[in-house]
Design a protein around this motif. Structure first.
Motif, PDB file in Angstrom:
ATOM      1  N   THR A 104       0.661  -1.294   0.094  1.00 28.19           N
ATOM      2  CA  THR A 104      -0.075   0.052   0.089  1.00 28.19           C
ATOM      3  C   THR A 104       0.958   1.180  -0.096  1.00 28.19           C
ATOM      4  OG1 THR A 104      -0.198  -0.029   2.391  1.00 28.19           O
ATOM      5  CG2 THR A 104      -1.692  -1.264   1.362  1.00 28.19           C
ATOM      6  N   LEU A 105       0.380   2.433  -0.589  1.00 27.43           N
ATOM      7  CA  LEU A 105       1.040   3.547  -0.329  1.00 27.43           C
ATOM      8  C   LEU A 105       1.445   3.873   1.065  1.00 27.43           C
ATOM      9  CD1 LEU A 105      -0.855   5.997  -2.851  1.00 27.43           C
ATOM     10  CD2 LEU A 105       1.351   4.645  -2.986  1.00 27.43           C
ATOM     11  N   ILE A 143     -10.567   8.130  -0.249  1.00 27.04           N
ATOM     12  CA  ILE A 143      -9.329   7.732  -0.824  1.00 27.04           C
ATOM     13  C   ILE A 143      -8.241   8.226   0.224  1.00 27.04           C
ATOM     14  CG2 ILE A 143      -7.900   8.930  -2.634  1.00 27.04           C
ATOM     15  CD1 ILE A 143      -9.809   6.948  -3.705  1.00 27.04           C
ATOM     16  N   LYS A 144      -7.441   7.200   0.510  1.00 26.79           N
ATOM     17  CA  LYS A 144      -6.306   7.447   1.425  1.00 26.79           C
ATOM     18  C   LYS A 144      -5.196   6.412   1.107  1.00 26.79           C
ATOM     19  CE  LYS A 144      -8.622   4.419   4.658  1.00 26.79           C
ATOM     20  NZ  LYS A 144      -9.121   4.191   6.113  1.00 26.79           N
ATOM     21  N   PRO A 145      -4.041   6.485   1.418  1.00 28.60           N
ATOM     22  CA  PRO A 145      -3.074   5.579   1.202  1.00 28.60           C
ATOM     23  C   PRO A 145      -3.157   4.020   1.538  1.00 28.60           C
ATOM     24  CG  PRO A 145      -2.150   7.668   2.368  1.00 28.60           C
ATOM     25  CD  PRO A 145      -3.617   7.907   2.348  1.00 28.60           C
ATOM     26  N   VAL A 158      -6.946   0.635  -7.001  1.00 30.12           N
ATOM     27  CA  VAL A 158      -7.458   1.270  -5.673  1.00 30.12           C
ATOM     28  C   VAL A 158      -8.620   0.322  -5.429  1.00 30.12           C
ATOM     29  CG1 VAL A 158      -9.159   3.136  -5.356  1.00 30.12           C
ATOM     30  CG2 VAL A 158      -7.056   3.603  -7.005  1.00 30.12           C
ATOM     31  N   MET A 159      -8.869   0.216  -4.252  1.00 29.52           N
ATOM     32  CA  MET A 159      -9.804  -0.658  -3.455  1.00 29.52           C
ATOM     33  C   MET A 159     -10.671  -0.018  -2.557  1.00 29.52           C
ATOM     34  SD  MET A 159      -7.158  -2.883  -0.945  1.00 29.52           S
ATOM     35  CE  MET A 159      -6.125  -1.795   0.345  1.00 29.52           C
ATOM     36  N   ALA A 184     -10.180  11.510   8.471  1.00 26.97           N
ATOM     37  CA  ALA A 184     -10.131  12.914   8.729  1.00 26.97           C
ATOM     38  C   ALA A 184      -9.018  13.789   8.082  1.00 26.97           C
ATOM     39  CB  ALA A 184      -9.745  13.091  10.159  1.00 26.97           C
ATOM     40  N   GLN A 185      -7.834  13.035   7.871  1.00 21.59           N
ATOM     41  CA  GLN A 185      -6.796  13.641   7.158  1.00 21.59           C
ATOM     42  C   GLN A 185      -6.887  13.935   5.510  1.00 21.59           C
ATOM     43  OE1 GLN A 185      -6.309  11.409   9.387  1.00 21.59           O
ATOM     44  NE2 GLN A 185      -4.726  11.978  10.878  1.00 21.59           N
ATOM     45  N   TYR A 186      -8.164  13.355   5.223  1.00 22.46           N
ATOM     46  CA  TYR A 186      -8.083  13.141   3.773  1.00 22.46           C
ATOM     47  C   TYR A 186      -9.619  13.770   3.485  1.00 22.46           C
ATOM     48  CZ  TYR A 186      -4.326   9.997   4.407  1.00 22.46           C
ATOM     49  OH  TYR A 186      -2.967   9.833   4.971  1.00 22.46           O
ATOM     50  N   LEU A 187     -10.243  14.382   4.223  1.00 19.71           N
ATOM     51  CA  LEU A 187     -11.736  14.716   4.389  1.00 19.71           C
ATOM     52  C   LEU A 187     -11.891  15.881   3.541  1.00 19.71           C
ATOM     53  CD1 LEU A 187     -13.945  13.354   5.915  1.00 19.71           C
ATOM     54  CD2 LEU A 187     -13.899  15.229   7.292  1.00 19.71           C
TER      55      LEU A 187
END
Length: 681
Positions: A104-105, A143-145, A158-159, A184-187
């Motif tokens: 994963t990223l 969407i997140k790492p 992407v899953m 939260a970090q990607y909201l």
């Protein structure tokens, strides 16, 4: 789930490979198709909630329709009853997905293996997946790492499409009305405010993902998810170059636009984001659109841009201008013509003319006064003075007026040319849009064909048609046809074959590996069934010997074909007791075809030419080309007969005997006439 190892009688549940706030993911195997899969099982405590079960099933079915190389495929869904206590049982939904080997990223970021070039390439892959899913009406929302996998060949996958609508990573989430809406970090700001989300919310999250890959940290960091969400709504992040000096201004401009709070000010679709990112990779910064100018303001540009005098000087200039305008609007009689020097207008003209003469003479170095006329004369010639403008305007003033007139004319010419240019530009027809060439996608798989069309900025629409010569799922072509040139973003009809009604099992499959045979059958619209292992003297291990129905036979589409695969072994026949000729023929039989050698053994227990033993016991399975040693009986050779020695006759008394005569000779008689016996030892 340790006691439940098979789901739906088909999927074997293996080791645990992932765990989230909503489900557990196991490595599994599809027994029917013989392939590895990933099995996601909803947690039993959440499976009791009908709302979670319904969302889990609905979203899984929706995502199952997505077919894109950058999206993890969903193969199947179902329910399985799981014991949860002594008497209680709960029905747990499961999703069978494509198993992707990679990292994963999140793992790549933690190990600091992401460069700026990698970050751009990974984001382009994510945006490609989002562009396809948005066209299909599905918004990811999370969407997140941790939801992006990079395979060893740098392919982005992407899953968890759509699953974030129900629940997300429990590490840092924001909730509203008991529904998780993102991490939260990607909201996105609209998610944090509890508003409805759309495709642009995914693009904001993708921008946060790119920001973190470029800088090693999310755009906003706080002590709690609530504080981070507040920053998403109220604050603008520092440009990435603030944390990573290697990030150029072009990437800064793209990130600034992608992280706008108002969704109307961001990229409106993933394609625009991808174009800007590709341009930034070559150093081309994103240029913000110029603000629109109202029509009235455009017509009054000259008045707005003209300088305005201020203060006392401005007031005096304004008064002088107004007086001049008022004077020009009145008819001024010529003083000399009327002869009335005392007329008010005549006196005003006299005063103006005198003042102008004084000013001009002072500028020229004169005294500023004229010599007094002679007594009794009005103008030195006995006549009254005539105040004509041309007689009292000095030459210097005339030259100045000529220059002003030339400047006005030049200004009018420039303004006219500029106006003509603007008019021509505004009324000219826009340049034709750029054209792209439709790629040739015939004989590609559906996923490959879609990817090729998307890479050329086209909008493919899939149409499935029957075709007797093209296998199911393979592209037939496009409409318009390949090599035609169309505008960017044009809709292109992609023709995918549904396969023929009947399919002939190819004979060329014989000798291929089991995996290749199953893939070929799937492309032909057939289903690979069970596998039977059979010994073979000629076909290597793991390769196909035949099928059931047989190779070359025509069967209906989507029929199940069982496989017969070689073990690579041969069973040794019983050869002991056979004639050597029969044993050799048995080993040379095409069904056995084992090399051999012989040893000879003399024996009277078996007839000559009979096999008395073999090196490998009969019934043993050996690999191909294993040598068998045969022991063959031969007739023993006859031993020569031994002859007994004949005793020599006794010598006569008259015969002389040597003292050293042979012991075998008869004893000589003594003189007394009696035989002498040799003394005993």
């Amino acid at each position: 789930m340790s006691e439940q190892r098979v789901l739906d009688g088909r999927y074997e549940v293996g080791e645990l490979i992932g765990r989230g706030g909503m489900a557990d993911v196991h490595l599994g195997r599809d027994v029917r198709l013989g392939r590895s899969v990933a099995i996601k099982l909803l947690r039993p405590d959440l499976a009791r909630d009908p709302q979670f079960r319904t969302r889990f099933r609905r979203e899984a079915q929706a995502v199952a329709g997505l077919n894109h190389p950058s999206i993890v495929s969903v193969y199947d869904t179902g329910d399985q009853e799981v014991a949860n206590g002594i008497t209680d049982a709960v029905t747990v939904p499961f999703i069978v997905m494509e198993y992707v080997a990679g990292r994963t990223l999140r793992d790549l970021e933690r190990s600091k293996e992401v460069t700026i070039g990698n970050a751009i390439e990974h984001t382009l892959g994510v945006l490609s997946a989002l562009e396809y899913s948005h066209r299909s009406g599905i918004v990811h929302r999370d969407i997140k790492p941790a939801n992006v996998i990079v395979t060893p060949d740098e392919t982005v996958k992407v899953m968890d499409f759509g699953i974030a609508r129900a629940i997300a990573d429990s590490a840092a989430t924001m909730t509203q009305t008991q529904a998780v809406i993102g991490t939260a970090q990607y909201l996105s700001p609209e998610q944090a405010r509890g508003e409805s989300v759309d495709a642009r919310s995914d693009l904001y999250s993708a921008a946060c993902l790119l920001y973190e890959m470029l800088t090693g940290r999310p755009p906003f960091v706080g002590e709690s998810p609530v504080s981070v969400a507040y920053q998403h709504v109220r604050e603008m992040p520092e440009p990435p170059s603030h944390f990573n000096p290697e990030v150029g201004s072009a990437l800064d401009s793209v990130m600034n636009h992608a992280l706008e709070k108002d969704r109307q000010e961001r990229f409106q679709d993933a394609a625009a984001f991808r174009r800007a990112l590709r341009a930034a990779r070559t150093g081309v910064a994103l240029t913000p659109p110029a603000p629109a100018v109202p029509e009235e303001q455009g017509r009054n540009t000259e008045a707005v841009t003209a300088p305005v005098a201020t203060g006392a000087a401005g007031a005096a200039a304004a008064g002088a201008t107004a007086a001049a305008d008022e004077t020009r609007t009145e008819a001024m009689p010529r003083a000399g013509a009327s002869g009335d020097a005392d007329h008010p207008q005549t006196r005003a003209m006299t005063a103006v003319a005198t003042a102008q003469l004084d000013i001009d003479d002072a500028a020229a170095g004169g005294s500023g006064t004229d010599p007094a006329p002679a007594a009794g004369d009005d103008d030195g010639y006995g006549g009254p003075i005539d105040f004509h403008e041309e007689e009292y305007e000095p030459p210097r003033k005339r030259r100045r007026g000529g220059w002003i007139a030339a400047l006005v004319v030049g200004l009018l010419v420039v303004l006219g040319a500029a106006g003509f240019y603007l008019y021509s530009t505004m009324t000219a027809e826009p340049p034709p849009p750029p054209l792209v060439k439709i790629p040739d996608v015939a004989d590609m798989t559906e996923a490959q064909a879609l990817s090729a069309l998307y890479e050329n900025d086209l909008d493919p629409q899939t149409e499935r048609v029957e075709n007797e010569s093209v296998a199911k799922g393979i592209a037939i072509g496009t409409s318009p046809e390949a090599a035609a040139k169309v505008e960017e973003g044009s809709t292109v009809e992609l023709l995918i074959s549904t396969g023929p009604n009947s399919v002939t099992i190819p004979k060329k499959l014989q000798g291929q590996s089991e995996a290749s045979v199953r893939d070929s059958l799937q492309q032909l619209g057939l289903v690979g069934g069970t596998t039977e292992s059979v010994d073979s003297a000629t076909v290597p291990a793991g390769q196909l010997i035949g099928t059931n129905p047989e190779l070359g036979e025509s069967v209906p589409a989507e029929s199940t074909v069982d496989l017969i695969v070689s073990t690579g072994n041969v069973t040794v026949p019983a050869l002991t007791g056979d004639r050597i000729e029969d044993a050799e023929a048995a080993l040379q039989d095409p069904a056995i075809s084992l090399p051999y050698s012989t040893n000879k053994k003399e024996t009277a227990d078996a007839a000559p030419g009979t096999v008395v033993s073999q090196s490998i016991q009969a019934g043993t399975a050996v690999t191909q080309e294993t040598e068998i040693v045969l022991t063959v009986a031969v007739e023993p050779e006859e031993e020569p007969e031994t002859q007994e020695p004949t005793p020599s006759p006794s010598p006569s008394p008259s015969s002389s005997s040597s003292p050293s005569s042979s012991p075998s000779a008869s004893p000589s008689p003594d003189p007394t006439g009696t035989a002498s016996t040799p003394p005993e030892d």
